[in-house]
Design an enzyme around this catalytic site. Structure first.
Site, PDB file in Angstrom:
ATOM      1  N   SER A 196      -4.684 -15.854   1.262  1.00 15.78           N
ATOM      2  CA  SER A 196      -4.600 -16.913  -0.163  1.00 15.78           C
ATOM      3  C   SER A 196      -3.057 -18.292   0.436  1.00 15.78           C
ATOM      4  CB  SER A 196      -4.174 -16.587  -1.030  1.00 15.78           C
ATOM      5  OG  SER A 196      -2.609 -15.784  -0.669  1.00 15.78           O
ATOM      6  N   CYS A 217      -6.501 -10.565   4.164  1.00 14.24           N
ATOM      7  CA  CYS A 217      -6.177 -10.633   1.982  1.00 14.24           C
ATOM      8  C   CYS A 217      -6.582  -9.597   1.437  1.00 14.24           C
ATOM      9  CB  CYS A 217      -6.526 -12.412   1.698  1.00 14.24           C
ATOM     10  SG  CYS A 217      -5.907 -12.400  -0.343  1.00 14.24           S
ATOM     11  N   GLU A 243       5.582 -17.083  -1.385  1.00 13.21           N
ATOM     12  CA  GLU A 243       5.169 -18.249  -1.666  1.00 13.21           C
ATOM     13  C   GLU A 243       5.811 -19.276  -1.275  1.00 13.21           C
ATOM     14  OE1 GLU A 243       1.377 -19.885  -0.734  1.00 13.21           O
ATOM     15  OE2 GLU A 243       1.310 -18.077  -0.064  1.00 13.21           O
ATOM     16  N   CYS A 277      -0.669  -5.794  -0.127  1.00 15.46           N
ATOM     17  CA  CYS A 277      -1.193  -6.982  -0.250  1.00 15.46           C
ATOM     18  C   CYS A 277      -0.116  -7.371   2.082  1.00 15.46           C
ATOM     19  CB  CYS A 277      -0.271  -8.053  -0.941  1.00 15.46           C
ATOM     20  SG  CYS A 277      -0.045  -9.690  -1.065  1.00 15.46           S
TER      21      CYS A 277
END
Ligand code: DGL
Length: 258
Positions: A11, A73, A151, A184
């Site tokens: 992602s 992921c 992110e 993760c």
């Protein structure tokens, strides 16, 4: 000798931790990395949305000519495993090799698992560990703030990361877990903050590293190794932003994406 690239996708920035490890294992391979940063976090999506995004990412990579794919992921591996398995090229994920590694351990102390909300609510890590015969206590914690911070380019040294680590990891530290799965792939980016909090007493297992190893083994078993060590990065998000954060994560300048 098969010089076609492998496809590694996530992602967002988390998949870069698998790229690093895979490059270390198989430096001669060519890689196409795709980070779906524009649609991250996947951890807040429904399984249906995750499946749809996964099918699109795999289609893009297959059209780009990859010889194999790694779903780097946890959220995809746990919620869209079948989509990955049915890819038009040989594929692997981060779930199966992580479970195999943990099941190979001879220990009775509790295990901590940290992952996204979508991964923890799928229950798949725990289910697969039980299927593999693991009887140890498992403490699973969803850590939604981690991906949001990573992110946005926040480094692991930031106070916000430290606070979030303390908040999420407390029950795992209290339980005396001897192993923590970073379920993760983003979490490897803040691993120094996590291991500092746990004080070096807990083995940290990276789902990313397990996935990278699985990809290396897949290439060998399919007899499709080969390349010139080139890596190309793609993102669905802002290219300059990606270049900056990805370069910080990897520790070298990845150059312009175009
Ligand atoms: N890197 C991903 C994982 O391994 C997903 C993070 C996210 O987009 O929420 O679970």
């Amino acid at each position: 000798m098969d010089n076609r690239p492998v496809g590694i996708f996530d992602s967002g920035f988390g998949g870069l931790t698998a790229v690093s490890e895979f490059k270390r294992l198989m430096p001669e391979e060519n890689i196409i990395f795709f980070g779906d940063n524009a649609r991250a976090p996947y951890g807040a999506k429904t399984p249906e949305e995750i499946k749809k995004c996964t099918a699109e990412l795999i289609e893009y990579l297959v059209k780009s000519g990859v010889k194999a794919v790694l779903a780097a992921c946890g959220t995809i591996s746990l919620n869209a495993g079948e989509v990955v398995e049915n890819a038009a090229v040989p594929s692997c994920n981060v779930l199966t090799p992580s479970v195999e590694y943990i099941a190979s351990k001879n220990d009775e102390a509790p295990i901590g698992i940290i992952a996204t909300a979508a991964s923890i609510s799928s229950g798949a890590y725990e289910r697969e560990l039980r299927k593999a015969g693991v009887k140890r206590e498992i403490i699973s914690v969803a850590c939604p703030d981690f991906v949001t911070l990573i992110e946005s380019g926040v480094p692991y040294t930031d106070e916000r990361v430290k606070k979030a680590v303390e908040k999420y990891l407390e029950p795992i530290r209290k339980a005396g877990a001897s192993l923590l799965l970073l379920g993760c792939t983003h979490y490897g980016i803040i691993e120094p903050a996590i291991s500092a909090y746990l004080g070096g007493k807990t083995e940290i297992v990276s789902a990313s590293s397990c996935g990278a190893k699985a990809l290396a083994e897949l290439l060998k078993s399919e007899n499709i190794c080969g390349g010139e060590g080139k890596t190309v990065y793609h993102t669905s998000g802002d290219q300059e932003e990606f270049r900056k954060i990805a370069s910080a994560v990897l520790g070298y300048d990845i150059g312009s994406l175009t």
